[in-house]
Design a protein around this motif. Structure first.
Motif, PDB file in Angstrom:
ATOM      1  N   THR A  48      -9.128  -3.043 -36.378  1.00  0.00           N
ATOM      2  CA  THR A  48      -9.110  -3.941 -36.802  1.00  0.00           C
ATOM      3  C   THR A  48      -8.268  -4.424 -37.286  1.00  0.00           C
ATOM      4  O   THR A  48      -8.475  -5.181 -38.183  1.00  0.00           O
ATOM      5  N   CYS A  49      -6.918  -4.047 -37.286  1.00  0.00           N
ATOM      6  CA  CYS A  49      -5.849  -4.720 -37.820  1.00  0.00           C
ATOM      7  C   CYS A  49      -5.699  -3.884 -39.884  1.00  0.00           C
ATOM      8  O   CYS A  49      -5.225  -4.650 -40.110  1.00  0.00           O
ATOM      9  N   ILE A  70      -5.163 -12.554 -38.121  1.00  0.00           N
ATOM     10  CA  ILE A  70      -6.249 -12.979 -38.529  1.00  0.00           C
ATOM     11  C   ILE A  70      -7.664 -13.749 -36.988  1.00  0.00           C
ATOM     12  O   ILE A  70      -8.500 -13.095 -37.882  1.00  0.00           O
ATOM     13  N   ARG A  73     -10.153 -10.154 -36.189  1.00  0.00           N
ATOM     14  CA  ARG A  73     -10.894 -10.051 -37.360  1.00  0.00           C
ATOM     15  C   ARG A  73     -11.500 -10.581 -37.573  1.00  0.00           C
ATOM     16  O   ARG A  73     -12.867 -10.315 -37.849  1.00  0.00           O
ATOM     17  N   TYR A  78     -16.798  -4.813 -39.042  1.00  0.00           N
ATOM     18  CA  TYR A  78     -16.680  -3.343 -39.159  1.00  0.00           C
ATOM     19  C   TYR A  78     -17.636  -2.916 -39.883  1.00  0.00           C
ATOM     20  O   TYR A  78     -17.233  -3.075 -41.797  1.00  0.00           O
TER      21      TYR A  78
END
Ligand SMILES: Nc1ncnc2c1ncn2[C@@H]1O[C@H](COP(=O)(O)OP(=O)(O)OP(=O)(O)O)[C@@H](O)[C@H]1O
Ligand SMILES: [Mg+2]
Lengths: 326, 236
Positions: A48-49, A70, A73, A78
């Motif tokens: 999910t960075c 970006i 996401r 999440y």
């Protein structure tokens, strides 16, 4: 949809994720299993960075987590572990904020928030501050946050933890329903949950991937090296010597007392092979008779325990690589 | 820009979602009014000079308290994980938080405008220096805020963030004050005076709006917001 390659993440001396690779196909519901501290949450945070992997990479919906965080996401919903929320905000303010941050603005926003309140049954508490909600309601607000932008991919970290049995079933149903059109990666400690919701599972332990496959595949693999139980009517000394000489038997022992000339035995095939047919043929050629013959089923719990708990030594590592199909 | 605005709105509302925001403002107003009235009765002078003189020291306690929550709380409660997995860039989040805290300080300052109005009624204050003072106060506040946000990003503990914020602001303030300047060799004095947070405020509040002073404060803001960004990056 998700393709992770050789992900590694260290926290000081601890290697939380050690060279993990896996893929999640579109429309698949993948269960992520492992004991506490296995690295499930860390892996999800990388995807999910939220965290950046020390090495290795992943693509999510075709976007690289390092190059286009970006875009990644945008496509993920999440739900972090224990659903952290802004306690001072009201439910509706919070969902409005999330919707706006997700680029759902103006007219679309109210519709999206209302839809989420509907889907996660939050109607009665919309004006309440999140800090005053019960655990189950907090989890629902978390889910609403996760789903509000109708993402293609859901990453859910222990979505049913801390809920009562009714809510667990409710959430599982919801995940199942969502899983029909979305790609889902969910972590859990509850094994029945995997069978109930997932089409495939991955087991990780101490940062390493130890097994992957459908729940059936994994218990089949485990039972391949499992045991066969057989009841033979015949002379015990001859049975004993025959089995001792048979190359396909790794070891065997008698179960309980003989009843007359009926003997019940438990056997393990050499090299984990299925010995049911060999047994049957031997019994027939020898002119004994067969009263029962079955393979002992291995439950998912046993598979999990075998892969994660009992095998911490080096010998275990070797055995582990046999079980792992990849 | 819209993303920054979204974060701004969320943070700004949070100040007034709990009693904390109101308590901060009340304490700030009580302190500033008390100092003003003390000057008023003691020296019998309707001037804001005393008020602006102590403002850098009041801000030293007030501003880090305004910012301490901004990152520490997000980390502690875990909401950072939600915020930072939204499709927002880190600098948009940092800027949104900074602007929200700046708006909060601006409101607090605006509520002290009773003081210049009072002085205008009973005396004839220097309007230029009052306007300058407020502009300077906002710039000074912005610099403190950026430092406070940076401090908040270093820890999960609000109190630690508060103390670290005060410490950094204090060092940068005192650097250019007489206590330190007296101990320095003469050629270094203007250098330190320039580096310190206070001198620029003093010159603006004299009513002299020099672009160098403005550039100085903006540089401090940019520097510490940048350092905050780097801290966030390192925590990923
Ligand atoms: N921010 C962090 N700093 C230091 N160590 C960490 C951090 N996050 C995770 N770890 C360590 O990394 C390892 C993996 O943790 P992780 O949270 O990914 O496990 P998990 O599989 O999610 O466990 P659980 O089932 O308990 O949620 C653990 O040893 C943990 O202590
Ligand atoms: Mg976890």
């Amino acid at each position: 949809m998700i393709e992770a390659t050789n992900l590694v993440k260290r926290f000081g001396p601890t290697v939380a994720v050690n060279d993990i690779s896996f893929t999640v196909a579109k429309g698949e519901v993948l269960g992520f299993l492992g004991p506490n501290g296995a690295g499930k949450t860390t892996t999800m945070r990388i995807l999910t960075c939220f965290l950046v992997a020390d090495s290795g990479t992943a693509t999510v919906a075709g976007y690289d987590i390092h190059e286009d965080p970006i875009e990644v996401r945008r496509r993920i919903g999440y739900l972090p572990e224990t659903a952290p929320l802004y306690n001072d905000m009201t439910v509706v303010d919070y969902l409005n904020f999330i919707a706006e941050a997700r680029g759902i603005r103006n007219g679309g926003r109210k519709a999206a928030v209302d839809r989420m309140i509907e889907v996660t049954s939050l109607k009665g508490v919309t004006k309440q501050s999140i800090g005053s909600l019960s655990r189950g309601y907090r989890q629902r607000v978390g889910l609403a946050q996760t789903l509000i932008h109708d993402p293609e991919i859901l990453i859910l970290d222990e979505p049913t933890s801390g809920l009562d049995p009714n809510q667990i079933i409710e959430i599982r149903e919801l995940i199942k329903r969502l899983g029909e059109e979305k790609t889902v990666l969910l972590s859990t400690h509850i094994l029945p949950e995997v069978s109930a919701t997932c089409s495939r599972m991955i087991i990780i332990d101490q940062g390493e991937l130890v097994a992957s496959g459908t729940p059936e595949e994994l218990s089949n693999q485990a039972s391949r090296e499992g045991t066969t139980v057989v009841s033979i009517r015949g002379p015990l000394p001859e049975i004993t010597s025959t089995l001792a000489a048979a190359p396909w038997v790794a070891d065997w022992h008698q179960v309980g007392e003989s009843i007359g000339d009926l003997h019940r035995l438990r056997l393990r095939g050499s090299e984990g092979r299925d010995i049911a047919e060999d047994l049957f043929r031997t019994v027939v050629t020898k002119g004994w008779s067969l009263a029962e013959l079955y393979r002992e089923q291995v439950s998912l719990e046993e598979v999990f325990l075998r892969l994660t708990m009992s095998e911490r030594g080096d010998a275990a590592k070797e055995e582990r690589s046999e079980v792992n199909p990849e | 820009m819209t993303n920054t605005l979204t974060v701004f709105k969320k943070e700004f509302r949070t100040y007034f979602a709990s009693p904390m925001g109101y308590i901060y403002i009340t304490v700030f107003l009580v302190a500033t009014n008390w100092l003003f009235l003390r000057g008023f009765f003691l020296i019998n002078q309707a001037s804001l000079r005393g008020f602006f003189g102590v403002l850098p020291w009041i801000f030293l306690l007030f501003v880090p308290a305004v910012t301490m929550r901004l990152w520490a709380e997000e980390r502690k409660v875990g909401t950072a994980e939600v915020l930072m997995t939204l499709p927002l860039r880190d600098h948009e989040i940092v800027l949104g938080k900074f602007l929200a805290s700046l708006a909060f300080v601006a409101i607090s300052l605006a509520l002290t405008l009773v003081l210049p109005i009072t002085t205008a009624i009973i005396g004839s204050p220097d309007t230029g220096s009052i306007i300058g003072g407020y502009i300077g106060a906002l710039l000074l506040g912005a610099a403190y805020l950026a430092i406070g946000i940076f401090a908040s990003g270093l820890t999960e503990n609000q109190i630690v963030a508060f103390i670290v914020g005060i410490a950094i602001c204090f060092v940068l303030l005192v650097l250019g004050e007489n206590i330190v300047l007296f101990t320095l060799p003469t050629p270094l004095v203007p250098v330190f005076e320039f580096l310190g947070l206070g001198a620029h405020f003093r010159s603006i509040s004299r009513g002299v709006l020099d672009s160098r002073d403005i550039v100085y404060y903006l540089s401090v803001v940019v520097l510490f917001l940048y350092l905050n960004l780097r801290t966030l990056e390192n925590q990923r």
